[in-house]
Design an enzyme around this catalytic site. Structure first.
Site, short mmCIF file in Angstrom:
data_model
loop_
_atom_site.label_atom_id
_atom_site.label_comp_id
_atom_site.label_asym_id
_atom_site.label_seq_id
_atom_site.Cartn_x
_atom_site.Cartn_y
_atom_site.Cartn_z
N VAL A 30 0.68 -1.11 -0.09
CA VAL A 30 0.05 -0.16 -0.15
C VAL A 30 0.96 1.23 0.13
O VAL A 30 0.81 2.26 -0.86
CB VAL A 30 -0.83 0.10 1.39
CG1 VAL A 30 -1.53 1.40 1.52
CG2 VAL A 30 -1.85 -1.22 1.11
N ASP A 45 -8.76 -17.57 9.06
CA ASP A 45 -10.06 -18.52 8.67
C ASP A 45 -10.45 -18.52 7.45
O ASP A 45 -11.21 -19.64 7.11
CB ASP A 45 -11.27 -17.82 9.54
CG ASP A 45 -10.94 -17.74 10.96
OD1 ASP A 45 -9.83 -18.29 11.38
OD2 ASP A 45 -11.81 -16.96 11.70
N ARG A 99 -1.60 -44.46 18.84
CA ARG A 99 -2.66 -43.60 19.72
C ARG A 99 -3.36 -43.03 18.78
O ARG A 99 -3.14 -42.55 17.21
CB ARG A 99 -2.01 -42.39 20.55
CG ARG A 99 -1.45 -43.10 21.98
CD ARG A 99 -0.84 -41.81 22.71
NE ARG A 99 -0.41 -42.48 23.97
CZ ARG A 99 0.27 -41.96 24.77
NH1 ARG A 99 1.08 -40.77 24.17
NH2 ARG A 99 0.60 -42.21 25.88
N SER A 158 -2.77 -46.18 14.36
CA SER A 158 -2.82 -44.73 14.97
C SER A 158 -3.69 -44.13 14.12
O SER A 158 -3.88 -44.55 12.82
CB SER A 158 -1.33 -44.25 15.10
OG SER A 158 -0.83 -44.29 13.69
#
Ligand code: F6P
Length: 322
Positions: A23, A128, A163, A217
């Protein structure tokens, strides 16, 4: 047009500094003065401005966060707050303002343009990626890479211990971060706000993966949705069905920091140039985004429309996660 302002508002996003720099450089090349407004709309209301010249933006392109600082300003949502903001703009002699932020920033900016006739142009920046009118927002790529890096590391330990891991990523009510980091990280399951969630179904698919394909897993990427930290409850529910040892990792604000990726620096630079060009061309009340590689302008009032996840990515996820 002689002098313009620039501010960053809402959650910070890596690449905002590349945009501020673009800018400033574009404005100076067109013989415009540039004023930085500190701390978003909160700073605008209080008239907190700093002159921005070449020196001020030098050596900032690689830095995360925003050199102008940012805020979420409840005051700006009130007519009184916007009246004070308009007065600050007049006092600073600004002929236009570039607003770098997300949908919340643009809803406020749109009112400022409508009520006070102030020329404003937005640039989408949000990890987001939930802003309508642009394929990608500044900051999303860096945050997605951060989430991916975490998933890769977690896979090492998940595999070593047999796991099940739940990795919670940000994104508010949008699953962009979860979907892209989930595909790139080879996640077994995805829990996103755009789709209904059934602990029984997720458990059944995981069980099938263990039984049929011999997996030991697995990684479930969870979008935070409206309730950050919700993956603890989700993990509990799935454990009830599956009875498999699991752990939860909430990535949180880690995803918002760090040096911007190439993609975010280039996007920030392109959109910063486009925003100033738009102001010079007399555009007002719009956002400069990028759609299919081209600059596209969308009215600020429309940037809050629901932005859908890429249907192709949604389609391939189940195929690749088996
Ligand atoms: O909008 C960006 C974002 O990082 C969301 O993903 C997250 O829900 C929110 O901001 C967190 O906001 P704060 O930093 O105000 O807690």
């Amino acid at each position: 047009m002689k002098r313009i302002g620039v501010l960053t508002s809402g959650g910070d996003a890596p690449g905002m500094n590349a945009c501020i720099r673009a800018v400033v450089r574009t404005a100076l090349a067109n013989e415009l003065e540039v004023v930085g407004i500190r701390r978003g709309y909160a700073g605008l209301i209080r008239g907190e401005t700093v002159p921005l010249d070449r020196r001020a933006i030098r050596n900032t392109i690689h830095i995360g966060g925003t050199i102008l600082e940012t805020s979420r300003s409840p005051e700006f949502r009130t007519p009184e707050g916007r009246t004070r903001a308009a007065a600050s703009i007049e006092e600073a002699g600004l002929d236009g303002v570039v607003l770098i932020g997300g949908d919340g920033t643009f809803q406020g900016g749109s009112l400022l343009a409508e009520e006070w006739g102030i020329p404003v142009v937005g640039v989408p920046a949000s990890i987001d990626n939930d802003v309508y009118g642009t394929d990608y927002c500044i900051g999303f790529d860096t945050a997605a890479n951060c989430a991916l890096n975490a998933i890769d590391r977690i896979r090492d330990t998940a595999r070593s211990h047999d796991r099940l891991f739940f990795v919670e990523v940000m994104g508010r009510e949008s699953g962009f971060l979860a979907l892209e980091s989930g595909i790139a990280g080879g996640a077994e399951e995805l829990i996103i706000p755009e789709e209904s969630f059934s602990p029984a179904d997720v458990s059944a698919r995981l069980r099938e993966g263990f039984r049929r394909f011999g997996k030991k897993s697995a990684i479930v990427v969870v979008a935070e949705g409206e309730m950050p930290g919700r993956s603890f409850e989700i993990a509990h529910e799935i454990r009830e069905h599956l009875g498999y040892e699991s752990r939860v990792v909430v990535l949180g604000h880690l995803q918002r920091g760090g040096p911007p990726t190439v993609r975010d620096r280039v996007l920030g630079s392109m959109l910063g140039v486009a925003a100033v060009t738009a102001l010079l061309d007399g555009r007002n009340g719009c956002m400069a985004g990028e759609v299919k590689g081209e600059i596209a302008y969308t009215p600020l009032g429309e940037t809050g429309r629901v932005k859908s996840l890429d249907p192709d990515l949604m389609r391939i996820f189940p195929l690749l996660s088996e």
